[in-house]
Design a protein around this motif. Structure first.
Motif, PDB file in Angstrom:
ATOM      1  N   TRP A   1       0.829  -1.204   0.000  1.00 46.67           N
ATOM      2  CA  TRP A   1       0.000   0.000   0.000  1.00 46.67           C
ATOM      3  C   TRP A   1       0.864   1.255   0.000  1.00 46.67           C
ATOM      4  N   GLN A   2       1.882   1.290   0.833  1.00 48.06           N
ATOM      5  CA  GLN A   2       2.740   2.465   0.913  1.00 48.06           C
ATOM      6  C   GLN A   2       3.468   2.717  -0.404  1.00 48.06           C
ATOM      7  N   LYS A   3       3.909   1.648  -1.045  1.00 48.51           N
ATOM      8  CA  LYS A   3       4.607   1.803  -2.324  1.00 48.51           C
ATOM      9  C   LYS A   3       3.666   2.311  -3.414  1.00 48.51           C
ATOM     10  N   ILE A   4       2.417   1.851  -3.395  1.00 45.81           N
ATOM     11  CA  ILE A   4       1.435   2.339  -4.361  1.00 45.81           C
ATOM     12  C   ILE A   4       1.133   3.813  -4.107  1.00 45.81           C
ATOM     13  N   VAL A   5       1.017   4.177  -2.832  1.00 40.86           N
ATOM     14  CA  VAL A   5       0.815   5.584  -2.472  1.00 40.86           C
ATOM     15  C   VAL A   5       1.950   6.436  -3.026  1.00 40.86           C
ATOM     16  N   GLU A   6       3.171   5.971  -2.868  1.00 44.45           N
ATOM     17  CA  GLU A   6       4.342   6.716  -3.340  1.00 44.45           C
ATOM     18  C   GLU A   6       4.365   6.856  -4.859  1.00 44.45           C
ATOM     19  N   MET A   7       3.750   5.910  -5.559  1.00 44.19           N
ATOM     20  CA  MET A   7       3.673   6.008  -7.020  1.00 44.19           C
ATOM     21  C   MET A   7       2.703   7.107  -7.473  1.00 44.19           C
ATOM     22  N   GLY A   8       1.830   7.547  -6.578  1.00 42.59           N
ATOM     23  CA  GLY A   8       0.897   8.615  -6.903  1.00 42.59           C
ATOM     24  C   GLY A   8      -0.354   8.173  -7.619  1.00 42.59           C
ATOM     25  N   TRP A   9      -0.579   6.865  -7.716  1.00 46.26           N
ATOM     26  CA  TRP A   9      -1.711   6.361  -8.495  1.00 46.26           C
ATOM     27  C   TRP A   9      -3.061   6.766  -7.918  1.00 46.26           C
ATOM     28  N   LEU A  10      -3.138   6.926  -6.601  1.00 42.54           N
ATOM     29  CA  LEU A  10      -4.417   7.286  -5.991  1.00 42.54           C
ATOM     30  C   LEU A  10      -4.927   8.625  -6.502  1.00 42.54           C
ATOM     31  N   GLY A  11      -4.001   9.479  -6.928  1.00 44.87           N
ATOM     32  CA  GLY A  11      -4.388  10.798  -7.419  1.00 44.87           C
ATOM     33  C   GLY A  11      -4.442  10.902  -8.924  1.00 44.87           C
ATOM     34  N   ALA A  12      -4.413   9.764  -9.616  1.00 43.85           N
ATOM     35  CA  ALA A  12      -4.376   9.800 -11.081  1.00 43.85           C
ATOM     36  C   ALA A  12      -5.558  10.565 -11.673  1.00 43.85           C
ATOM     37  N   ALA A  13      -6.738  10.377 -11.117  1.00 34.67           N
ATOM     38  CA  ALA A  13      -7.937  11.020 -11.661  1.00 34.67           C
ATOM     39  C   ALA A  13      -8.386  12.214 -10.832  1.00 34.67           C
ATOM     40  N   ILE A  14      -7.560  12.632  -9.887  1.00 35.96           N
ATOM     41  CA  ILE A  14      -7.877  13.800  -9.063  1.00 35.96           C
ATOM     42  C   ILE A  14      -7.187  15.024  -9.659  1.00 35.96           C
ATOM     43  N   PRO A  15      -7.916  16.120  -9.861  1.00 32.44           N
ATOM     44  CA  PRO A  15      -7.311  17.323 -10.452  1.00 32.44           C
ATOM     45  C   PRO A  15      -6.115  17.837  -9.645  1.00 32.44           C
ATOM     46  N   GLU A  16      -5.209  18.491 -10.339  1.00 31.68           N
ATOM     47  CA  GLU A  16      -3.991  18.976  -9.694  1.00 31.68           C
ATOM     48  C   GLU A  16      -4.285  19.991  -8.597  1.00 31.68           C
TER      49      GLU A  16
ATOM     50  N   PRO B   1      -3.607  -6.578  -2.563  1.00 31.40           N
ATOM     51  CA  PRO B   1      -4.344  -6.644  -1.295  1.00 31.40           C
ATOM     52  C   PRO B   1      -4.317  -5.307  -0.558  1.00 31.40           C
ATOM     53  N   VAL B   2      -4.924  -4.305  -1.188  1.00 29.65           N
ATOM     54  CA  VAL B   2      -4.890  -2.938  -0.670  1.00 29.65           C
ATOM     55  C   VAL B   2      -6.269  -2.294  -0.850  1.00 29.65           C
ATOM     56  N   PRO B   3      -6.554  -1.227  -0.101  1.00 32.80           N
ATOM     57  CA  PRO B   3      -7.873  -0.572  -0.187  1.00 32.80           C
ATOM     58  C   PRO B   3      -7.959   0.467  -1.303  1.00 32.80           C
ATOM     59  N   PHE B   4      -7.305   0.203  -2.417  1.00 37.10           N
ATOM     60  CA  PHE B   4      -7.255   1.180  -3.502  1.00 37.10           C
ATOM     61  C   PHE B   4      -8.645   1.488  -4.057  1.00 37.10           C
ATOM     62  N   GLY B   5      -9.402   0.452  -4.377  1.00 35.08           N
ATOM     63  CA  GLY B   5     -10.709   0.665  -4.983  1.00 35.08           C
ATOM     64  C   GLY B   5     -11.651   1.453  -4.101  1.00 35.08           C
ATOM     65  N   SER B   6     -11.698   1.120  -2.829  1.00 36.23           N
ATOM     66  CA  SER B   6     -12.595   1.818  -1.906  1.00 36.23           C
ATOM     67  C   SER B   6     -12.275   3.305  -1.859  1.00 36.23           C
ATOM     68  N   SER B   7     -10.986   3.616  -1.854  1.00 35.45           N
ATOM     69  CA  SER B   7     -10.556   4.994  -1.723  1.00 35.45           C
ATOM     70  C   SER B   7     -10.657   5.775  -3.028  1.00 35.45           C
ATOM     71  N   ALA B   8     -10.177   5.161  -4.128  1.00 36.42           N
ATOM     72  CA  ALA B   8     -10.093   5.883  -5.402  1.00 36.42           C
ATOM     73  C   ALA B   8     -11.328   5.721  -6.278  1.00 36.42           C
ATOM     74  N   PHE B   9     -11.922   4.521  -6.298  1.00 35.67           N
ATOM     75  CA  PHE B   9     -13.069   4.282  -7.179  1.00 35.67           C
ATOM     76  C   PHE B   9     -14.360   4.844  -6.592  1.00 35.67           C
ATOM     77  N   PHE B  10     -14.521   4.720  -5.285  1.00 34.60           N
ATOM     78  CA  PHE B  10     -15.778   5.091  -4.639  1.00 34.60           C
ATOM     79  C   PHE B  10     -15.693   6.424  -3.901  1.00 34.60           C
ATOM     80  N   PHE B  11     -14.820   6.494  -2.890  1.00 37.95           N
ATOM     81  CA  PHE B  11     -14.795   7.684  -2.043  1.00 37.95           C
ATOM     82  C   PHE B  11     -14.382   8.924  -2.827  1.00 37.95           C
ATOM     83  N   ALA B  12     -13.260   8.846  -3.539  1.00 39.49           N
ATOM     84  CA  ALA B  12     -12.783  10.017  -4.274  1.00 39.49           C
ATOM     85  C   ALA B  12     -13.781  10.448  -5.345  1.00 39.49           C
ATOM     86  N   GLU B  13     -14.369   9.477  -6.041  1.00 41.18           N
ATOM     87  CA  GLU B  13     -15.347   9.829  -7.066  1.00 41.18           C
ATOM     88  C   GLU B  13     -16.589  10.463  -6.463  1.00 41.18           C
TER      89      GLU B  13
END
Length: 371
Positions: A45-60, A85-97
């Motif tokens: 999870w931490q490595k994915i966070v560092e890649m910045g993927w969670l903010g891919a569809a979030i405006p600058e 095995p990370v909470p990516f979908g819950s955070s980026a697909f649902f909550f952020a949207e």
């Protein structure tokens, strides 16, 4: 019309696949399975966070990369391939949207940067047990800034910091945002067929909450959020289905019986061919959904439903036939087939099962034909 991804998006796919192949193998997935205390893999999870993927569809302006929904679709497919095995979908697909769709400027500035940098893990809480998520099955109530009721199951609800919750408000329904680390919130983990994606029951007892969007618009907004998330889930399912086909094909080439590869048998050929056809149908529908999502097209409801139905069917079928192709070995703990079967079964019912999405598709087509 060209529905294919651009060269830059294909490059993102390649780099994401390389990264996940190195950092998120089935070894990491099994570490979560083998340790009941682990709700997700914190290292991955931490490595994915560092890649910045969670903010891919979030405006600058809200702390994201400002890429777009097509890039998020690409990432979703690669996460599905890796069984991340990370909470990516819950955070980026649902909550952020949800926040992007209905949040005020203040809420976007307060929450979206946290989603991007991983300090906020979001989820959505709508279900209150068996049955459809509709007006008759929502009893959690919001009044005077406080929320009371029970939501179950909530995907990643045991590790999320914030939740978008569907509630009754007066004679209608609304969405509210709750800080899950605040007062009046009690959480308990639930066991499921797929422990690498945790679930929880959340009890709210006069928990402080703030409305997201307009009062009385909760069900309409929830449907819009589901349409957006459905396309991303379809890509995650497509990624897993693709790996199942690859696994089955490789095993059919390598496994010999009676002096010849089992892939030479007609029955195995038919299995692989059927898997391929369903995967390609799912890919076509997923690409249509990606186009509708990225352009905010009026066809999004029907495109999302079609993508969801096709992807759910393809992933379940591919994961099942992958086990069958492996024969007796496919049922063992040591072989990875069951990891994909578990995820296929879980994703098929997340945000509504195939029957729900088939009904959505029929309704969308009926509305379109009546217009």
């Amino acid at each position: 019309m060209n529905f294919d991804f651009s060269d830059d998006q294909k490059f993102l796919r390649e780099e994401a696949r390389k990264f996940l192949s190195a950092q998120c193998t089935t070894k990491e997935v099994r570490e979560v399975l083998d340790d009941e205390a682990m709700s997700h893999h914190a290292g991955v999870w931490q490595k994915i966070v560092e890649m910045g993927w969670l903010g891919a569809a979030i405006p600058e302006e809200y702390g994201g990369l400002g890429l777009g929904m097509l890039e998020m679709c690409v990432i979703a497919e690669e996460l599905g391939r890796a069984l991340a095995p990370v909470p990516f979908g819950s955070s980026a697909f649902f909550f952020a949207e949800a926040v992007k769709l209905a949040g005020s400027e203040e809420q976007k500035k307060a929450l979206l940067p946290g989603v991007s940098d991983g300090s906020i893990i979001g989820t959505i809480a709508a279900s209150e047990g068996p049955g459809a998520v509709d007006a008759a099955h929502v009893n959690a109530a919001y009044k005077d800034g406080a929320l009371s009721g029970i939501k179950v199951p909530v995907t990643d609800g045991d590790i999320a910091t914030h939740a978008v919750v569907l509630v009754k408000e007066g004679s209608g329904h609304s969405l509210v945002i709750v800080d899950l680390n605040g007062d009046g919130v009690e959480r308990s983990s639930l066991g499921t067929i797929e422990p690498t994606r945790s679930h929880a029951e959340i009890k709210f007892n006069a928990a402080p909450a703030k409305r997201l969007g307009d009062a009385g618009q909760g069900l309409a907004l929830y449907d819009q959020i589901l349409d957006r998330a459905a396309v991303l889930l379809a890509f995650e399912q497509l990624g897993g289905a693709s790996v199942c086909l690859d696994m089955a094909t490789e095993y059919a080439k390598e496994r010999h019986a009676f002096g010849r590869p089992i892939g030479g048998n007609q029955a195995i050929k038919h299995k692989l061919a059927d898997m391929y056809v369903k995967n390609e149908v799912a890919r076509s529908n997923a690409y249509y959904g990606a186009w509708a999502l990225s352009t905010d097209a009026a066809e999004l409801p029907e495109a999302a439903a079609a993508a969801r139905v096709a992807a759910s069917e393809a992933y379940w079928f591919a994961s099942k036939e992958n086990i069958q192709t492996h024969g007796g070995m496919g049922f063992t703990w040591e072989v990875d087939c069951h990891l994909y079967y578990r995820r296929a079964k879980l994703l098929a019912v997340q945000a509504g099962g195939p029957a729900v999405w088939k009904e959505k598709l029929v309704s969308a087509l009926e509305r379109k034909n009546a217009a």
